[in-house]
Design a protein around this motif. Structure first.
Motif, PDB file in Angstrom:
ATOM      1  N   VAL A 129      -3.980  -1.944   2.711  1.00  0.00           N
ATOM      2  CA  VAL A 129      -4.581  -1.993   1.061  1.00  0.00           C
ATOM      3  C   VAL A 129      -6.196  -1.722   1.279  1.00  0.00           C
ATOM      4  N   HIS A 167       2.405  -2.066  -4.266  1.00  0.00           N
ATOM      5  CA  HIS A 167       1.311  -1.592  -4.645  1.00  0.00           C
ATOM      6  C   HIS A 167       0.440  -2.362  -5.732  1.00  0.00           C
ATOM      7  N   SER A 168      -0.538  -1.656  -6.273  1.00  0.00           N
ATOM      8  CA  SER A 168      -1.389  -2.634  -7.172  1.00  0.00           C
ATOM      9  C   SER A 168      -0.712  -3.157  -8.610  1.00  0.00           C
ATOM     10  N   THR A 221      -5.090   4.937  16.404  1.00  0.00           N
ATOM     11  CA  THR A 221      -5.348   5.920  15.622  1.00  0.00           C
ATOM     12  C   THR A 221      -5.576   7.275  16.375  1.00  0.00           C
ATOM     13  N   VAL A 259      -2.953  -3.132   9.032  1.00  0.00           N
ATOM     14  CA  VAL A 259      -3.637  -1.847   9.094  1.00  0.00           C
ATOM     15  C   VAL A 259      -5.135  -1.866   8.488  1.00  0.00           C
ATOM     16  N   GLY A 260      -5.300  -3.008   7.531  1.00  0.00           N
ATOM     17  CA  GLY A 260      -6.532  -2.916   6.891  1.00  0.00           C
ATOM     18  C   GLY A 260      -7.787  -3.003   7.771  1.00  0.00           C
ATOM     19  N   LEU A 320      -6.144 -10.500   1.918  1.00  0.00           N
ATOM     20  CA  LEU A 320      -5.102 -10.320   0.596  1.00  0.00           C
ATOM     21  C   LEU A 320      -3.856 -11.197   0.988  1.00  0.00           C
ATOM     22  N   GLY A 360       0.912  -1.272  -0.135  1.00  0.00           N
ATOM     23  CA  GLY A 360      -0.060  -0.114  -0.073  1.00  0.00           C
ATOM     24  C   GLY A 360       0.766   1.191   0.046  1.00  0.00           C
ATOM     25  N   ARG A 361       0.416   2.080  -0.856  1.00  0.00           N
ATOM     26  CA  ARG A 361       1.354   3.393  -1.116  1.00  0.00           C
ATOM     27  C   ARG A 361       0.377   4.635  -1.029  1.00  0.00           C
ATOM     28  N   SER A 362      -0.485   4.742  -0.072  1.00  0.00           N
ATOM     29  CA  SER A 362      -1.531   5.871   0.103  1.00  0.00           C
ATOM     30  C   SER A 362      -0.762   6.988   1.065  1.00  0.00           C
ATOM     31  N   GLY A 382      -5.987  -0.107  14.362  1.00  0.00           N
ATOM     32  CA  GLY A 382      -7.137   0.591  14.442  1.00  0.00           C
ATOM     33  C   GLY A 382      -7.474   1.439  15.895  1.00  0.00           C
ATOM     34  N   ASN A 390     -11.799  -4.011   6.742  1.00  0.00           N
ATOM     35  CA  ASN A 390     -12.612  -4.216   5.724  1.00  0.00           C
ATOM     36  C   ASN A 390     -14.116  -4.745   6.736  1.00  0.00           C
ATOM     37  N   ASP A 400      -6.564  -6.983   6.126  1.00  0.00           N
ATOM     38  CA  ASP A 400      -5.948  -7.405   5.111  1.00  0.00           C
ATOM     39  C   ASP A 400      -5.041  -8.612   4.869  1.00  0.00           C
TER      40      ASP A 400
HETATM   41  P1  NAP Z   1      -5.971   3.317  -0.152  1.00  0.00           P
HETATM   42  O1  NAP Z   1      -6.009   4.889  -0.374  1.00  0.00           O
HETATM   43  O2  NAP Z   1      -7.268   2.787  -1.179  1.00  0.00           O
HETATM   44  O3  NAP Z   1      -4.522   2.595  -0.725  1.00  0.00           O
HETATM   45  C1  NAP Z   1      -4.635   1.253  -1.043  1.00  0.00           C
HETATM   46  C2  NAP Z   1      -3.303   0.697  -1.398  1.00  0.00           C
HETATM   47  O4  NAP Z   1      -3.286  -0.624  -1.749  1.00  0.00           O
HETATM   48  C3  NAP Z   1      -3.099   1.525  -2.716  1.00  0.00           C
HETATM   49  O5  NAP Z   1      -1.573   2.184  -2.794  1.00  0.00           O
HETATM   50  C4  NAP Z   1      -3.233   0.429  -3.749  1.00  0.00           C
HETATM   51  O6  NAP Z   1      -2.202   0.599  -4.695  1.00  0.00           O
HETATM   52  C5  NAP Z   1      -2.660  -0.578  -2.891  1.00  0.00           C
HETATM   53  N1  NAP Z   1      -3.313  -1.909  -3.454  1.00  0.00           N
HETATM   54  C6  NAP Z   1      -4.741  -2.089  -3.966  1.00  0.00           C
HETATM   55  N2  NAP Z   1      -4.819  -3.262  -4.389  1.00  0.00           N
HETATM   56  C7  NAP Z   1      -3.694  -4.044  -4.200  1.00  0.00           C
HETATM   57  C8  NAP Z   1      -3.082  -5.398  -4.523  1.00  0.00           C
HETATM   58  N3  NAP Z   1      -4.033  -6.253  -4.730  1.00  0.00           N
HETATM   59  N4  NAP Z   1      -1.914  -5.657  -4.202  1.00  0.00           N
HETATM   60  C9  NAP Z   1      -0.967  -4.817  -3.577  1.00  0.00           C
HETATM   61  N5  NAP Z   1      -1.551  -3.418  -3.396  1.00  0.00           N
HETATM   62  C10 NAP Z   1      -2.632  -3.033  -3.765  1.00  0.00           C
HETATM   63  O7  NAP Z   1      -6.112   2.842   1.189  1.00  0.00           O
HETATM   64  P2  NAP Z   1      -5.720   3.462   2.720  1.00  0.00           P
HETATM   65  O8  NAP Z   1      -6.489   4.716   2.872  1.00  0.00           O
HETATM   66  O9  NAP Z   1      -4.091   3.471   2.564  1.00  0.00           O
HETATM   67  O10 NAP Z   1      -6.215   2.375   3.555  1.00  0.00           O
HETATM   68  C11 NAP Z   1      -5.762   1.048   3.598  1.00  0.00           C
HETATM   69  C12 NAP Z   1      -6.513   0.194   4.632  1.00  0.00           C
HETATM   70  O11 NAP Z   1      -6.334   0.605   5.915  1.00  0.00           O
HETATM   71  C13 NAP Z   1      -8.181   0.269   4.489  1.00  0.00           C
HETATM   72  O12 NAP Z   1      -8.540  -0.944   4.754  1.00  0.00           O
HETATM   73  C14 NAP Z   1      -8.481   1.371   5.418  1.00  0.00           C
HETATM   74  O13 NAP Z   1      -9.631   1.014   5.837  1.00  0.00           O
HETATM   75  C15 NAP Z   1      -7.486   0.991   6.549  1.00  0.00           C
HETATM   76  N6  NAP Z   1      -7.083   2.005   7.370  1.00  0.00           N
HETATM   77  C16 NAP Z   1      -7.157   1.720   8.853  1.00  0.00           C
HETATM   78  C17 NAP Z   1      -6.764   2.697   9.648  1.00  0.00           C
HETATM   79  C18 NAP Z   1      -6.842   2.518  11.082  1.00  0.00           C
HETATM   80  O14 NAP Z   1      -6.966   3.412  11.698  1.00  0.00           O
HETATM   81  N7  NAP Z   1      -6.324   1.367  11.257  1.00  0.00           N
HETATM   82  C19 NAP Z   1      -6.599   4.139   9.222  1.00  0.00           C
HETATM   83  C20 NAP Z   1      -6.454   4.376   7.818  1.00  0.00           C
HETATM   84  C21 NAP Z   1      -6.887   3.333   6.816  1.00  0.00           C
HETATM   85  P3  NAP Z   1      -2.107   1.727  -5.963  1.00  0.00           P
HETATM   86  O15 NAP Z   1      -1.504   2.895  -5.232  1.00  0.00           O
HETATM   87  O16 NAP Z   1      -1.489   1.254  -7.169  1.00  0.00           O
HETATM   88  O17 NAP Z   1      -3.642   2.089  -6.244  1.00  0.00           O
END
Ligand code: NAP
Length: 279
Positions: free
Chosen positions: A204, A184-185, A260, A224-225, A209, A160-162, A257, A227, A236
């Motif tokens: 992710v 990443h994806s 945060t 971190v995921g 996954l 993941g690279r958000s 979670g 879902n 994840d």
């Molecule tokens: P996001 O902005 O959707 O980013 C997802 C990342 O995963 C992107 O970099 C994407 O690649 C990559 N990805 C997608 N499909 C993939 C695959 N099949 N293989 C490898 N990489 C893949 O999500 P986010 O905001 O970072 O959040 C990620 C997860 O963490 C979510 O489930 C979210 O609910 C959770 N989260 C949890 C907390 C917490 O407090 N625990 C806080 C924030 C987020 P690309 O860049 O190429 O699209």
């Protein structure tokens, strides 16, 4: 296999903060701006309000109509930027489509940007300057620290690279002397990378996954995921197959979670201190 208990770490962080805050000359101010009626945002804002009440912060929840203009939000943020009693400002995501989230985040005074998502704070983090760090990656670092898991010299693989999680975490890990791979994806042969991780971090948003066969024996796994499927929360990482391989793992729920909101609480204190020291 040992579980990394986010709730336990969170409670200790909040207790330490309470002690520290008892020496402050005034209550710290946190403002959350929410736009529209996203059901998930309602829950997250509620958690922030609870934390703020526990720490006796002055908490102001500004709830705006779904159709509010960008100009109106920018005006509100400008007023809050100039209010000396406001230490932290946060705009709850997601925002409705007609609003430019990046522009709005960048309009927050970087010293009050308690989500750490502005370009200024992202740049400072990348350059290793002490600054406000996004709460979730900050939580990952704190949970590892609590359990004495040193990242120095370790191969950390982040899936993941958000801007919210993966990228800031990559900077934090690099700044703490880990060797970092970011997937990443578009990554080819994901398993080849994940199997090399001493510390594997999944951020992710895809249930299950990461399966046990993708994990190196005795690796540390941070999930971190979040879902939601049929009203239940999943990470994840496929916990059942992963638990046979790992030395430590964060559960979902009950892991990252939990952290945060504690990190947000810390960021309010840090924002106050940084602004005092730099203005
Ligand atoms: P996001 O902005 O959707 O980013 C997802 C990342 O995963 C992107 O970099 C994407 O690649 C990559 N990805 C997608 N499909 C993939 C695959 N099949 N293989 C490898 N990489 C893949 O999500 P986010 O905001 O970072 O959040 C990620 C997860 O963490 C979510 O489930 C979210 O609910 C959770 N989260 C949890 C907390 C917490 O407090 N625990 C806080 C924030 C987020 P690309 O860049 O190429 O699209």
């Amino acid at each position: 296999m040992e579980l990394l208990d986010g709730k336990k770490v969170k409670l200790e962080i909040l207790e330490d903060l309470k002690k520290e805050l008892s020496n402050y000359e005034r209550k710290l101010g946190l403002v959350v701006i929410e736009v529209g009626d996203d059901p998930a945002s309602l829950v997250y804002v509620g958690q922030k309000a609870k934390m703020a009440s526990e720490l006796d912060y002055n908490f102001n929840h500004i709830k705006l109509d779904e159709n509010v203009s960008e100009e109106e939000i920018l005006k509100i943020i400008d007023e809050l930027n100039n209010d000396d009693m406001v230490d932290g400002i946060l705009v709850q995501m997601p925002l409705p489509k007609h609003l430019d989230a990046k522009k709005i985040q960048n309009s927050i005074d970087p010293y009050k940007d308690v989500d750490g998502l502005s370009d200024v704070n992202a740049g400072k983090l990348m350059h290793g300057v002490d600054t406000l760090i996004p709460c979730t990656p900050y939580g990952v670092m704190d949970i590892l620290k609590y359990y004495n898991i040193d990242v120095e010299g370790k191969h950390v693989v982040i899936v993941g690279r958000s801007d919210l999680v993966g990228k800031p975490l990559a900077s934090l890990m690099t700044n703490n002397n880990a060797t970092v791979t970011v997937c990443h994806s578009k990554t080819k042969d994901l398993i080849k990378h994940t199997k090399e991780a001493d510390i594997l971090i999944a951020a992710v948003g895809k249930k299950g996954l990461i399966t046990g066969d993708m994990i190196k024996e005795n690796a540390v796994v941070i999930d971190v995921g979040i879902n939601r499927v049929d009203g239940k929360l999943y990470g994840d990482v496929d916990f059942e197959t992963a638990k046979e391989k790992v030395s430590f793992i964060t559960p979902v729920p009950g892991g990252v979670g939990q952290m945060t909101v504690a990190e947000l609480a810390k960021n309010v204190v840090k924002a106050y201190t940084l602004r005092k020291d730099n203005r």
